[in-house]
Design an enzyme around this catalytic site. Sequence first.
Site, short mmCIF file in Angstrom:
data_model
loop_
_atom_site.label_atom_id
_atom_site.label_comp_id
_atom_site.label_asym_id
_atom_site.label_seq_id
_atom_site.Cartn_x
_atom_site.Cartn_y
_atom_site.Cartn_z
N GLU A 25 -8.19 -5.36 5.35
CA GLU A 25 -8.15 -4.79 4.03
C GLU A 25 -7.03 -5.66 3.36
O GLU A 25 -7.29 -6.23 2.11
CB GLU A 25 -8.14 -3.52 3.89
CG GLU A 25 -9.38 -2.77 4.36
CD GLU A 25 -9.34 -1.15 4.53
OE1 GLU A 25 -8.74 -1.01 5.55
OE2 GLU A 25 -9.66 -0.45 3.65
N ASN B 104 0.99 -1.22 0.07
CA ASN B 104 -0.02 -0.14 -0.05
C ASN B 104 1.00 1.23 -0.09
O ASN B 104 1.40 1.70 1.25
CB ASN B 104 -0.91 -0.11 1.41
CG ASN B 104 -1.64 1.27 1.29
OD1 ASN B 104 -1.67 2.00 0.51
ND2 ASN B 104 -2.57 1.15 2.39
N ARG C 222 -2.35 -2.30 -3.41
CA ARG C 222 -3.78 -1.50 -3.30
C ARG C 222 -3.78 -0.31 -3.98
O ARG C 222 -3.07 0.59 -4.05
CB ARG C 222 -3.83 -1.14 -1.83
CG ARG C 222 -5.07 -0.19 -1.57
CD ARG C 222 -4.68 0.53 -0.06
NE ARG C 222 -6.27 1.36 -0.18
CZ ARG C 222 -6.27 2.36 0.58
NH1 ARG C 222 -5.31 2.76 1.32
NH2 ARG C 222 -7.39 3.30 0.77
#
Length: 397
Positions: free
Chosen positions: A385, A7, A90
């Site tokens: 997530e 991320n 992500r």
Amino acid sequence: MKILVINAGSSSLKYQLINMETETVVAKGTCERIGIKGGRLMHKANGKETVIEQELPNHTEAISLVLKELVDKDAGVIKSMDEIDAVGHRIVASGEAFTKTTLITEETLATLETVSELAPLHNPAAILGIKACQAVMPGKKMAFVFDTSFHATMPDYAHLYAIDYDDYKQYKVRRYGAHGTSHKFVSGAAAEYLGKDIKDLKIITCHLGNGSSISAVDGGKCIDTSMGFTPLAGVPMGTRSGDIDVAAIDFLCKKKGMTMDEGLNYLNKKCGMLGVSGISSDFRDLRAASEEGNYRATLALNMFTYACKKYVGSYMVALGGLDCVVFTAGVGENTPSIRKAILSNMETFGIVLDEEKNAQPNDGTVHEISAKESRVKVLVIPTNEELVIARETAALL
Ligand code: ADP
């Protein structure tokens, strides 16, 4: 199988290495201050946290340092990079270019670059992260996992704004939503906890954190969500205003001598809980101030819970019934008073909280907080997530 989840932000890069057989985190950490003086890596593995202070002039240096730690011959968790089967990245915004997790190729990366203006702070940073991984792990399979994919199932009448249809077609201005991986994870986990097929469930998922969004999930598919073209829409948040009449912002810009850019910065960074309370964007600070009798802190919390209540009510009607409400993220998982305020006076609609269960602290597991007589189940589910990103990447392989 091991999947590395990345991320990447403009000056930070978070990662988790996940073992897919056990769905457990093997190592995780954050690179901070990339491209700024004072770079450092915080790396956690084998129950130990290591902090490495090292200048990180760019994302490639950052990801190189992460890999060095992962394969370190004393403290590392893998023998070589070959043990990483794939990398899941992500991505905040896909626009209409992608509706699902996609293998990264030269062509798909070029397509992603065309929608960068939809998330100018996030997508270009994620692309830097991808290019850095390609540089240090050439040939490794990688996937985009989009925050927006879960919302791609919203019907046209729910995702469109009532603007000139030709402008929508040309500029793709519409509701995209956000936090999709979180809404997907918790709605799936709710079905699993209830021992039901998700196809038979109507669920409202409340991701309440510094940024907050609420989604209506029918049979596992998102049919509506509170965030819009950008994450500014929906309920008021830590520093974001949430829904506001756009004419009011034009009026405010003129009165305060702000340009449109400054006005948007104001709505994103200086409004919400922070703006109303004048104290903090953090819900813990607001609760403390409210308990001491601070009017504006109490007002901010009341505005937040009232807005959430309205979304829950309208989504219950949009879904044509409701089986389950899920709370997740920093505020949703940890704040009984907020959950209670949002779901108060909903007995008529079959929602009754068990006050004792609601008051129990979050222990990191699924936690049922509805009363026995409640027709609608209410659950607190810690979101994950990164696991969704890893699962989607593994599934693509
Ligand atoms: P983000 O949107 O940045 O991911 P989080 O989901 O971490 O945000 O949520 C941040 C908010 O959650 C803060 O306002 C904070 O007050 C609240 N929060 C986080 N952890 C706790 C906790 N353990 N107890 C109470 N509130 C918490």
